[in-house]
Design a protein around this motif. Structure first.
Motif, PDB file in Angstrom:
ATOM      1  N   LEU A 112       0.620  -1.230  -0.088  1.00 13.35           N
ATOM      2  CA  LEU A 112      -0.017  -0.068  -0.090  1.00 13.35           C
ATOM      3  C   LEU A 112       0.735   1.324  -0.010  1.00 13.35           C
ATOM      4  O   LEU A 112       0.552   2.113  -0.670  1.00 13.35           O
ATOM      5  CB  LEU A 112      -1.045   0.056   1.126  1.00 13.35           C
ATOM      6  N   SER A 172       0.054   3.314   5.930  1.00 15.06           N
ATOM      7  CA  SER A 172       0.143   2.382   6.569  1.00 15.06           C
ATOM      8  C   SER A 172      -0.516   2.363   8.335  1.00 15.06           C
ATOM      9  O   SER A 172      -0.520   1.391   8.833  1.00 15.06           O
ATOM     10  CB  SER A 172       1.654   1.784   6.776  1.00 15.06           C
ATOM     11  N   MET A 177      -5.644   3.402   6.816  1.00 16.28           N
ATOM     12  CA  MET A 177      -6.372   2.425   6.354  1.00 16.28           C
ATOM     13  C   MET A 177      -7.934   2.266   6.428  1.00 16.28           C
ATOM     14  O   MET A 177      -8.855   1.846   5.216  1.00 16.28           O
ATOM     15  CB  MET A 177      -5.714   0.949   6.531  1.00 16.28           C
ATOM     16  N   TRP A 181     -10.600   2.385   3.087  1.00 16.10           N
ATOM     17  CA  TRP A 181     -11.446   1.266   2.875  1.00 16.10           C
ATOM     18  C   TRP A 181     -13.106   1.827   3.045  1.00 16.10           C
ATOM     19  O   TRP A 181     -13.982   1.461   2.202  1.00 16.10           O
ATOM     20  CB  TRP A 181     -11.451   0.104   4.107  1.00 16.10           C
ATOM     21  N   THR A 191     -10.195  -4.575  11.247  1.00 14.02           N
ATOM     22  CA  THR A 191      -8.822  -4.415  11.196  1.00 14.02           C
ATOM     23  C   THR A 191      -8.221  -5.286  12.430  1.00 14.02           C
ATOM     24  O   THR A 191      -9.030  -5.675  13.139  1.00 14.02           O
ATOM     25  CB  THR A 191      -8.542  -2.906  11.579  1.00 14.02           C
TER      26      THR A 191
END
Length: 261
Positions: A112, A172, A177, A181, A191
């Protein structure tokens, strides 16, 4: 640190430096996903196939497509006995060469932060999975100190030694993240942290493995003999060894998964 692009072209060197770490974290990641068998997968940024092979061996997929921008990495991936089911091809994470609804699951393992526009990559993974399909990723927590070579980075910063860094390092972070999403419209987003340990025969084993990093290795090789020796000494002092000389070190990744509505 410099924003110079980091290139992963040597599949064999990557295997020694990061492939083993990837496998350790990847196994925990797949156990957490607990996917059904016979899915069609795309491994985005598959690199030298370390995670792809793990996927084939543990998930009984019906199909796996590995996409990466490095032909050198892909050439190594194609030699993996455990990844024979997979097909590997050149491709861009931000413009995947597949039609919509093509896969049951899209995965990005330790990639990523290297994508110039992570949101585009997540949108592309979402596009190529069918409704109800899985979109998931894991990445070392770089801002949080989870990178496997963090002891080296700490001492480089202390000595004001600069090296290339991933263009989207902040992606990260778990919060980042989640934003990616949720922003893409994925549902059932979950997560978790993944902590893994790797043991090295001694400090020299740890050091030589780290020198295979495509960003840090060349930077350190270019240092003066005095600075090189000083850096190595500082890192050695930071890594406690067991009585037999072995060094066991932990790394930490953030993982995320969601499903397409």
């Amino acid at each position: 640190m410099s924003e110079q692009k980091i290139r992963f072209d040597d599949g064999a060197a990557y295997e020694q430096m990061m492939g083993i770490w990837s496998g350790l974290a990847g196994k925990t990641f797949l156990d957490w996903l607990a996917p059904p068998k016979a899915l069609r997968w795309i491994d985005v940024g598959c690199g030298n196939g370390a995670f792809t092979e793990l996927l084939v061996e543990n998930c009984a997929p019906s199909e796996v497509q590995g996409i990466d921008p490095s032909e050198g990495q892909l050439a190594y991936a194609r030699t993996r006995p455990g990844a024979r089911l997979a097909e590997f091809r050149l491709g861009d994470a931000m413009a995947l060469p597949f039609p919509a609804d093509r896969f049951d699951a899209a995965i990005m393992a330790l990639v990523l932060v290297f994508v110039p526009e992570p949101a585009k990559a997540v949108a592309e993974m979402l596009r190529v999975v069918r409704p109800g399909g899985i979109v998931a990723a894991y990445m070392w927590d770089m801002p949080g100190g989870g990178f496997p070579l963090e002891p080296l980075l700490i001492e480089m910063r202390a000595m004001e030694i600069t090296a290339p860094r991933p263009p989207q390092r902040e992606a990260s972070r778990m919060e980042a993240m989640l934003d990616l999403w949720n922003g893409a419209g994925l549902e059932n987003v979950e997560t978790r942290e993944i902590t893994v340990h790797r043991t090295f025969a001694d400090f020299d084993d740890w050091w030589m493995t780290g020198m295979k990093s495509p960003s840090l290795g060349p930077t350190i090789a270019a240092l003066s003999p005095q600075d090189h020796a000083a850096l190595k000494s500082r890192v050695r002092a930071r890594l406690p060894a067991a009585s037999d000389g072995r060094i066991t070190y932990a790394a930490r990744a953030n993982a995320i998964k969601g499903s397409r509505s």
